[in-house]
Design a protein around this motif. Sequence first.
Motif, PDB file in Angstrom:
ATOM      1  N   GLN A 172      34.573 -69.228  92.693  1.00  0.00           N
ATOM      2  CA  GLN A 172      35.075 -68.006  92.432  1.00  0.00           C
ATOM      3  C   GLN A 172      35.075 -66.812  93.314  1.00  0.00           C
ATOM      4  O   GLN A 172      35.903 -66.080  93.119  1.00  0.00           O
ATOM      5  N   PHE A 199      34.453 -61.972  83.841  1.00  0.00           N
ATOM      6  CA  PHE A 199      36.120 -62.746  83.501  1.00  0.00           C
ATOM      7  C   PHE A 199      36.786 -60.766  82.658  1.00  0.00           C
ATOM      8  O   PHE A 199      37.706 -61.361  82.965  1.00  0.00           O
ATOM      9  N   ARG A 237      40.711 -59.821  84.302  1.00  0.00           N
ATOM     10  CA  ARG A 237      41.700 -59.942  83.919  1.00  0.00           C
ATOM     11  C   ARG A 237      42.429 -58.665  83.447  1.00  0.00           C
ATOM     12  O   ARG A 237      43.465 -58.669  82.826  1.00  0.00           O
ATOM     13  N   VAL A 269      43.264 -65.669  88.924  1.00  0.00           N
ATOM     14  CA  VAL A 269      43.951 -66.471  87.369  1.00  0.00           C
ATOM     15  C   VAL A 269      42.372 -68.156  87.751  1.00  0.00           C
ATOM     16  O   VAL A 269      42.086 -68.440  87.116  1.00  0.00           O
ATOM     17  N   LEU A 270      42.414 -68.139  89.603  1.00  0.00           N
ATOM     18  CA  LEU A 270      41.771 -69.426  89.620  1.00  0.00           C
ATOM     19  C   LEU A 270      40.214 -69.030  89.261  1.00  0.00           C
ATOM     20  O   LEU A 270      39.665 -69.696  88.691  1.00  0.00           O
ATOM     21  N   ASN A 314      39.086 -66.655  87.144  1.00  0.00           N
ATOM     22  CA  ASN A 314      38.308 -66.588  85.668  1.00  0.00           C
ATOM     23  C   ASN A 314      38.072 -68.612  85.426  1.00  0.00           C
ATOM     24  O   ASN A 314      38.171 -68.582  84.082  1.00  0.00           O
ATOM     25  N   ARG A 315      39.193 -68.838  85.251  1.00  0.00           N
ATOM     26  CA  ARG A 315      39.038 -70.353  86.333  1.00  0.00           C
ATOM     27  C   ARG A 315      37.537 -71.224  86.093  1.00  0.00           C
ATOM     28  O   ARG A 315      37.224 -71.779  85.515  1.00  0.00           O
ATOM     29  N   ALA A 316      37.705 -70.760  87.141  1.00  0.00           N
ATOM     30  CA  ALA A 316      35.795 -70.935  88.043  1.00  0.00           C
ATOM     31  C   ALA A 316      35.301 -70.243  87.053  1.00  0.00           C
ATOM     32  O   ALA A 316      34.102 -71.192  86.073  1.00  0.00           O
ATOM     33  N   LYS A 323      34.926 -69.609  83.999  1.00  0.00           N
ATOM     34  CA  LYS A 323      35.326 -70.696  82.449  1.00  0.00           C
ATOM     35  C   LYS A 323      34.430 -71.685  82.112  1.00  0.00           C
ATOM     36  O   LYS A 323      33.510 -72.411  82.306  1.00  0.00           O
ATOM     37  N   LYS A 324      34.623 -72.206  83.517  1.00  0.00           N
ATOM     38  CA  LYS A 324      33.908 -73.470  83.902  1.00  0.00           C
ATOM     39  C   LYS A 324      32.334 -72.764  84.231  1.00  0.00           C
ATOM     40  O   LYS A 324      31.155 -74.062  83.637  1.00  0.00           O
ATOM     41  N   ASP A 377      30.910 -72.397  80.556  1.00  0.00           N
ATOM     42  CA  ASP A 377      31.154 -73.734  79.419  1.00  0.00           C
ATOM     43  C   ASP A 377      30.014 -74.879  80.415  1.00  0.00           C
ATOM     44  O   ASP A 377      29.093 -74.928  79.041  1.00  0.00           O
TER      45      ASP A 377
END
Length: 136
Positions: free
Chosen positions: A6, A68, A72, A116-117, A119-121, A123-124, A127
Amino acid sequence: MIQRIQSLFLICSIIITAVLPFFFSLWTESKDKVVYFNESILYIVFFAGISALAVLSLFLFKKRQTQFVLNRLAIIFNFILLGFFVFRTLNIPGGMQISEKGIGMFLPTLSIILLVLANRAIKKDEDLVKSVDRLR
Protein backbone atom coordinates in the motif's frame (compact mmCIF):
# COMPACT_ATOMS: atom_id res chain seq x y z
CA MET A 1 6.83 1.44 5.74
CA ILE A 2 8.14 1.18 2.16
CA GLN A 3 8.05 -2.62 2.11
CA ARG A 4 4.26 -2.63 2.28
CA ILE A 5 2.43 -2.73 -1.05
CA GLN A 6 0.00 0.00 0.00
CA SER A 7 2.96 2.34 0.51
CA LEU A 8 4.02 1.74 -3.07
CA PHE A 9 0.49 2.41 -4.29
CA LEU A 10 0.40 5.63 -2.26
CA ILE A 11 3.79 6.76 -3.62
CA CYS A 12 2.56 6.17 -7.17
CA SER A 13 -0.61 8.14 -6.39
CA ILE A 14 1.48 11.00 -5.00
CA ILE A 15 3.60 11.05 -8.14
CA ILE A 16 0.49 11.06 -10.32
CA THR A 17 -1.18 13.94 -8.49
CA ALA A 18 1.87 16.03 -7.52
CA VAL A 19 4.35 15.65 -10.37
CA LEU A 20 2.62 14.52 -13.55
CA PRO A 21 0.13 17.42 -13.84
CA PHE A 22 3.10 19.69 -14.55
CA PHE A 23 4.01 17.62 -17.61
CA PHE A 24 0.63 16.56 -19.05
CA SER A 25 -1.92 19.05 -20.28
CA LEU A 26 -5.56 18.89 -19.29
CA TRP A 27 -6.89 19.86 -22.69
CA THR A 28 -6.11 21.90 -25.79
CA GLU A 29 -8.44 24.73 -26.65
CA SER A 30 -8.89 26.29 -30.05
CA LYS A 31 -5.90 27.89 -31.74
CA ASP A 32 -3.54 25.38 -30.10
CA LYS A 33 -3.76 26.90 -26.64
CA VAL A 34 -2.67 24.18 -24.22
CA VAL A 35 -4.29 24.31 -20.76
CA TYR A 36 -2.40 22.97 -17.74
CA PHE A 37 -3.73 22.51 -14.22
CA ASN A 38 -1.96 25.60 -12.87
CA GLU A 39 -4.16 27.95 -14.91
CA SER A 40 -7.04 27.51 -12.47
CA ILE A 41 -6.78 27.92 -8.71
CA LEU A 42 -9.48 25.28 -8.27
CA TYR A 43 -7.43 22.60 -10.00
CA ILE A 44 -4.31 23.62 -8.07
CA VAL A 45 -6.15 23.30 -4.75
CA PHE A 46 -7.59 19.90 -5.60
CA PHE A 47 -4.34 18.42 -6.92
CA ALA A 48 -2.43 19.79 -3.91
CA GLY A 49 -5.08 18.57 -1.47
CA ILE A 50 -5.15 15.08 -2.92
CA SER A 51 -1.35 14.94 -2.85
CA ALA A 52 -1.25 16.18 0.75
CA LEU A 53 -3.80 13.58 1.85
CA ALA A 54 -1.81 10.82 0.17
CA VAL A 55 1.46 12.00 1.76
CA LEU A 56 -0.19 12.20 5.18
CA SER A 57 -1.64 8.75 4.68
CA LEU A 58 1.77 7.42 3.68
CA PHE A 59 3.36 8.63 6.91
CA LEU A 60 0.51 7.39 9.13
CA PHE A 61 1.37 3.76 8.39
CA LYS A 62 0.99 2.72 12.04
CA LYS A 63 -2.61 3.97 12.15
CA ARG A 64 -4.30 1.82 9.54
CA GLN A 65 -7.84 3.04 10.18
CA THR A 66 -6.81 6.68 9.82
CA GLN A 67 -4.89 5.78 6.68
CA PHE A 68 -7.98 4.08 5.29
CA VAL A 69 -10.16 7.13 6.00
CA LEU A 70 -7.64 9.57 4.47
CA ASN A 71 -7.48 7.45 1.32
CA ARG A 72 -11.26 7.46 1.05
CA LEU A 73 -11.27 11.23 1.43
CA ALA A 74 -8.65 11.50 -1.32
CA ILE A 75 -10.82 9.28 -3.52
CA ILE A 76 -13.80 11.57 -2.94
CA PHE A 77 -11.70 14.63 -3.85
CA ASN A 78 -10.53 12.85 -6.99
CA PHE A 79 -14.14 12.21 -7.99
CA ILE A 80 -14.98 15.88 -7.40
CA LEU A 81 -12.01 16.89 -9.55
CA LEU A 82 -13.16 14.51 -12.29
CA GLY A 83 -16.61 16.10 -12.03
CA PHE A 84 -15.10 19.53 -12.63
CA PHE A 85 -13.20 18.18 -15.64
CA VAL A 86 -16.35 16.62 -17.12
CA PHE A 87 -18.34 19.79 -16.47
CA ARG A 88 -15.64 21.85 -18.17
CA THR A 89 -15.48 19.63 -21.25
CA LEU A 90 -19.26 19.54 -21.62
CA ASN A 91 -19.59 23.32 -21.32
CA ILE A 92 -16.97 24.43 -23.79
CA PRO A 93 -17.35 28.11 -24.64
CA GLY A 94 -17.60 28.88 -28.32
CA GLY A 95 -19.97 26.09 -29.32
CA MET A 96 -18.45 24.69 -32.51
CA GLN A 97 -14.83 25.05 -31.47
CA ILE A 98 -13.52 21.59 -30.69
CA SER A 99 -11.07 21.09 -27.85
CA GLU A 100 -8.79 18.12 -27.49
CA LYS A 101 -8.66 16.29 -24.20
CA GLY A 102 -5.22 15.75 -22.75
CA ILE A 103 -3.81 12.94 -20.68
CA GLY A 104 -3.93 15.18 -17.61
CA MET A 105 -7.70 14.79 -17.43
CA PHE A 106 -7.28 11.08 -16.73
CA LEU A 107 -4.72 11.45 -13.92
CA PRO A 108 -7.42 11.53 -11.19
CA THR A 109 -8.78 8.24 -12.55
CA LEU A 110 -5.37 6.60 -12.19
CA SER A 111 -5.06 8.07 -8.72
CA ILE A 112 -8.47 6.64 -7.75
CA ILE A 113 -7.43 3.18 -8.93
CA LEU A 114 -4.19 3.31 -6.94
CA LEU A 115 -5.93 4.59 -3.81
CA VAL A 116 -8.54 1.81 -4.03
CA LEU A 117 -5.75 -0.76 -4.34
CA ALA A 118 -4.00 0.80 -1.34
CA ASN A 119 -7.22 0.64 0.68
CA ARG A 120 -7.66 -2.99 -0.26
CA ALA A 121 -4.14 -3.78 0.99
CA ILE A 122 -4.72 -1.79 4.19
CA LYS A 123 -7.93 -3.74 4.80
CA LYS A 124 -6.04 -6.98 4.28
CA ASP A 125 -3.40 -5.91 6.83
CA GLU A 126 -6.06 -4.88 9.30
CA ASP A 127 -7.81 -8.25 8.96
CA LEU A 128 -4.49 -10.04 9.46
CA VAL A 129 -3.78 -8.07 12.65
CA LYS A 130 -7.27 -8.78 13.97
CA SER A 131 -6.94 -12.51 13.29
CA VAL A 132 -3.59 -12.60 15.14
CA ASP A 133 -5.16 -10.75 18.09
CA ARG A 134 -7.88 -13.41 18.29
CA LEU A 135 -5.29 -16.14 18.68
CA ARG A 136 -3.64 -14.51 21.71
